[in-house]
Design a protein around this motif. Sequence first.
Motif, PDB file in Angstrom:
ATOM      1  N   ALA A  58       0.858  -1.188   0.000  1.00 13.07           N
ATOM      2  CA  ALA A  58       0.000   0.000   0.000  1.00 13.07           C
ATOM      3  C   ALA A  58       0.891   1.234   0.000  1.00 13.07           C
ATOM      4  O   ALA A  58       2.041   1.191   0.422  1.00 13.07           O
ATOM      5  CB  ALA A  58      -0.928   0.014   1.215  1.00 13.07           C
ATOM      6  N   GLY A  59       0.343   2.344  -0.486  1.00  8.09           N
ATOM      7  CA  GLY A  59       1.093   3.589  -0.532  1.00  8.09           C
ATOM      8  C   GLY A  59       1.893   3.727  -1.817  1.00  8.09           C
ATOM      9  O   GLY A  59       1.758   2.935  -2.748  1.00  8.09           O
ATOM     10  N   SER A  60       2.752   4.760  -1.859  1.00  8.47           N
ATOM     11  CA  SER A  60       3.512   5.036  -3.085  1.00  8.47           C
ATOM     12  C   SER A  60       4.894   5.588  -2.764  1.00  8.47           C
ATOM     13  O   SER A  60       5.120   6.169  -1.698  1.00  8.47           O
ATOM     14  CB  SER A  60       2.756   6.035  -3.966  1.00  8.47           C
ATOM     15  N   ILE A  61       5.813   5.385  -3.711  1.00 13.40           N
ATOM     16  CA  ILE A  61       7.169   5.928  -3.634  1.00 13.40           C
ATOM     17  C   ILE A  61       7.448   6.655  -4.940  1.00 13.40           C
ATOM     18  O   ILE A  61       7.306   6.073  -6.023  1.00 13.40           O
ATOM     19  CB  ILE A  61       8.213   4.817  -3.425  1.00 13.40           C
ATOM     20  N   THR A  62       7.815   7.915  -4.847  1.00 13.09           N
ATOM     21  CA  THR A  62       8.151   8.676  -6.049  1.00 13.09           C
ATOM     22  C   THR A  62       9.591   9.164  -5.970  1.00 13.09           C
ATOM     23  O   THR A  62      10.096   9.490  -4.887  1.00 13.09           O
ATOM     24  CB  THR A  62       7.217   9.880  -6.251  1.00 13.09           C
ATOM     25  N   PHE A  63      10.252   9.198  -7.126  1.00  8.52           N
ATOM     26  CA  PHE A  63      11.607   9.710  -7.241  1.00  8.52           C
ATOM     27  C   PHE A  63      11.611  10.769  -8.326  1.00  8.52           C
ATOM     28  O   PHE A  63      11.257  10.479  -9.468  1.00  8.52           O
ATOM     29  CB  PHE A  63      12.583   8.582  -7.593  1.00  8.52           C
ATOM     30  N   GLU A  64      11.951  11.986  -7.954  1.00  5.21           N
ATOM     31  CA  GLU A  64      11.890  13.134  -8.860  1.00  5.21           C
ATOM     32  C   GLU A  64      10.519  13.232  -9.523  1.00  5.21           C
ATOM     33  O   GLU A  64      10.406  13.527 -10.706  1.00  5.21           O
ATOM     34  CB  GLU A  64      13.000  13.056  -9.914  1.00  5.21           C
ATOM     35  N   GLY A  65       9.485  12.966  -8.740  1.00  3.81           N
ATOM     36  CA  GLY A  65       8.115  13.103  -9.224  1.00  3.81           C
ATOM     37  C   GLY A  65       7.556  11.916  -9.965  1.00  3.81           C
ATOM     38  O   GLY A  65       6.356  11.858 -10.262  1.00  3.81           O
TER      39      GLY A  65
ATOM     40  N   ASP B 276       6.560   7.910 -10.257  1.00  2.00           N
ATOM     41  CA  ASP B 276       6.172   6.802  -9.388  1.00  2.00           C
ATOM     42  C   ASP B 276       7.056   5.587  -9.666  1.00  2.00           C
ATOM     43  O   ASP B 276       7.105   5.082 -10.789  1.00  2.00           O
ATOM     44  CB  ASP B 276       4.702   6.447  -9.640  1.00  2.00           C
ATOM     45  N   ILE B 277       7.787   5.130  -8.633  1.00  2.00           N
ATOM     46  CA  ILE B 277       8.657   3.954  -8.791  1.00  2.00           C
ATOM     47  C   ILE B 277       8.228   2.830  -7.854  1.00  2.00           C
ATOM     48  O   ILE B 277       8.993   1.891  -7.607  1.00  2.00           O
ATOM     49  CB  ILE B 277      10.136   4.313  -8.541  1.00  2.00           C
ATOM     50  N   THR B 278       7.002   2.921  -7.321  1.00  2.00           N
ATOM     51  CA  THR B 278       6.544   1.959  -6.316  1.00  2.00           C
ATOM     52  C   THR B 278       6.684   0.531  -6.795  1.00  2.00           C
ATOM     53  O   THR B 278       7.172  -0.346  -6.069  1.00  2.00           O
ATOM     54  CB  THR B 278       5.069   2.227  -5.955  1.00  2.00           C
ATOM     55  N   HIS B 279       6.243   0.276  -8.008  1.00  2.00           N
ATOM     56  CA  HIS B 279       6.285  -1.083  -8.559  1.00  2.00           C
ATOM     57  C   HIS B 279       7.055  -1.086  -9.884  1.00  2.00           C
ATOM     58  O   HIS B 279       6.617  -1.686 -10.870  1.00  2.00           O
ATOM     59  CB  HIS B 279       4.873  -1.619  -8.754  1.00  2.00           C
ATOM     60  N   ALA B 280       8.190  -0.403  -9.889  1.00  2.00           N
ATOM     61  CA  ALA B 280       8.996  -0.280 -11.106  1.00  2.00           C
ATOM     62  C   ALA B 280       9.446  -1.656 -11.597  1.00  2.00           C
ATOM     63  O   ALA B 280       9.860  -2.517 -10.810  1.00  2.00           O
ATOM     64  CB  ALA B 280      10.213   0.601 -10.850  1.00  2.00           C
ATOM     65  N   LYS B 281       9.375  -1.856 -12.906  1.00  2.00           N
ATOM     66  CA  LYS B 281       9.819  -3.101 -13.514  1.00  2.00           C
ATOM     67  C   LYS B 281      11.347  -3.129 -13.622  1.00  2.00           C
ATOM     68  O   LYS B 281      12.028  -2.134 -13.384  1.00  2.00           O
ATOM     69  CB  LYS B 281       9.189  -3.270 -14.897  1.00  2.00           C
TER      70      LYS B 281
ATOM     71  N   LEU C 140      17.128   3.351 -13.136  1.00  2.00           N
ATOM     72  CA  LEU C 140      17.187   4.087 -11.876  1.00  2.00           C
ATOM     73  C   LEU C 140      18.518   3.902 -11.147  1.00  2.00           C
ATOM     74  O   LEU C 140      18.904   4.740 -10.331  1.00  2.00           O
ATOM     75  CB  LEU C 140      16.052   3.632 -10.944  1.00  2.00           C
ATOM     76  N   SER C 141      19.212   2.797 -11.449  1.00  2.00           N
ATOM     77  CA  SER C 141      20.464   2.528 -10.745  1.00  2.00           C
ATOM     78  C   SER C 141      21.513   3.607 -10.995  1.00  2.00           C
ATOM     79  O   SER C 141      22.460   3.755 -10.216  1.00  2.00           O
ATOM     80  CB  SER C 141      21.026   1.160 -11.153  1.00  2.00           C
ATOM     81  N   ARG C 142      21.355   4.358 -12.064  1.00  2.00           N
ATOM     82  CA  ARG C 142      22.271   5.481 -12.291  1.00  2.00           C
ATOM     83  C   ARG C 142      22.064   6.571 -11.241  1.00  2.00           C
ATOM     84  O   ARG C 142      23.016   7.273 -10.866  1.00  2.00           O
ATOM     85  CB  ARG C 142      22.057   6.061 -13.696  1.00  2.00           C
ATOM     86  N   ASP C 143      20.830   6.718 -10.775  1.00  2.00           N
ATOM     87  CA  ASP C 143      20.500   7.799  -9.845  1.00  2.00           C
ATOM     88  C   ASP C 143      20.356   7.346  -8.397  1.00  2.00           C
ATOM     89  O   ASP C 143      20.439   8.159  -7.483  1.00  2.00           O
ATOM     90  CB  ASP C 143      19.193   8.473 -10.274  1.00  2.00           C
ATOM     91  N   ILE C 144      20.089   6.058  -8.173  1.00  2.04           N
ATOM     92  CA  ILE C 144      19.897   5.539  -6.817  1.00  2.04           C
ATOM     93  C   ILE C 144      20.865   4.391  -6.585  1.00  2.04           C
ATOM     94  O   ILE C 144      20.817   3.371  -7.273  1.00  2.04           O
ATOM     95  CB  ILE C 144      18.447   5.049  -6.596  1.00  2.04           C
ATOM     96  N   GLN C 145      21.748   4.548  -5.608  1.00  2.00           N
ATOM     97  CA  GLN C 145      22.723   3.517  -5.271  1.00  2.00           C
ATOM     98  C   GLN C 145      22.595   3.150  -3.786  1.00  2.00           C
ATOM     99  O   GLN C 145      21.855   3.786  -3.032  1.00  2.00           O
ATOM    100  CB  GLN C 145      24.129   3.998  -5.576  1.00  2.00           C
ATOM    101  N   VAL C 146      23.329   2.115  -3.381  1.00  2.00           N
ATOM    102  CA  VAL C 146      23.222   1.637  -2.000  1.00  2.00           C
ATOM    103  C   VAL C 146      24.598   1.250  -1.479  1.00  2.00           C
ATOM    104  O   VAL C 146      25.450   0.763  -2.230  1.00  2.00           O
ATOM    105  CB  VAL C 146      22.240   0.439  -1.915  1.00  2.00           C
TER     106      VAL C 146
END
Length: 283
Positions: free
Chosen positions: A67-74, A76-81, A88-94
Amino acid sequence: MTEPHLVDVSDVSVEYRTRSLRAKPFRALHSVSISVSPGRTLGLVGESGSGKTTLGRALLGLAPVTAGSITFEGADITHAKRRQRRALSRDIQVVFQDPYTSLNPAMPIGEILREPLGAQGVPQREARVRVRDLLDRVGLPADAATRLPRDFSGGQRQRIAIARALSLSPKLIVCDEPVSALDLTTQGKVLDLLLELQRETGVAYLFISHDLDVVRHISHDVAVMYRGEIVERGSAERVTSEPTHPYTRRLLLSSPVPDPDEQATRRTQRLELARDERQEASR
């Protein structure tokens, strides 16, 4: 005009199904909302089992958002394929807790750092130049590129993990307990490195930790998690010096201090707070 958030997590819940078909799914997160602004650090703090790592994994697409949502730079990446996640890995790392298990033990450091660059189509010559720059940026010698992870100390391995996370010039790095496996002196050096890199690059951090003192050192803002919920949030200065929630006060008292007498006093106060919480919950 207020700058838009880089990341918005809105009313996110995460559930895990149990082996029993009759049992209800285990809910790890309960309608959690946080935001991270460009170039800033949000410290996410809580004890083991509080849900903080689950929230980081949900942002990375590694936990099931029910439930709910996650957005990155506006967006929606909640259920990104998978294809969107790869982009997205270019912009989000861990950066994970254990630097050794997150590094391939059979690969030289140079190859480890070139791997994400190659996956994004960076030419080999440019990748080699960037690897040298990354090693220099995190304070490692150029010959580190030819050596294996086992040749380095824990703090050096974490610097390598940070260099890999920085290789694609991300906008956000999720730091999941990145210094908890290190001694106190090395912790301070790695935290100072993260702060320096943030000033140089403008990268934002979601910094996950169980240690309120560590979070205070690196964060602009703090959110405190307890049993899958945010129980307190605010500026790092306010939350770590004048906490209002009993759980946050208990976390603050859990931080070690060099004075044995003060440590004993903190332990007594922490036990009293825990007892009061149990009594309140039983009413």
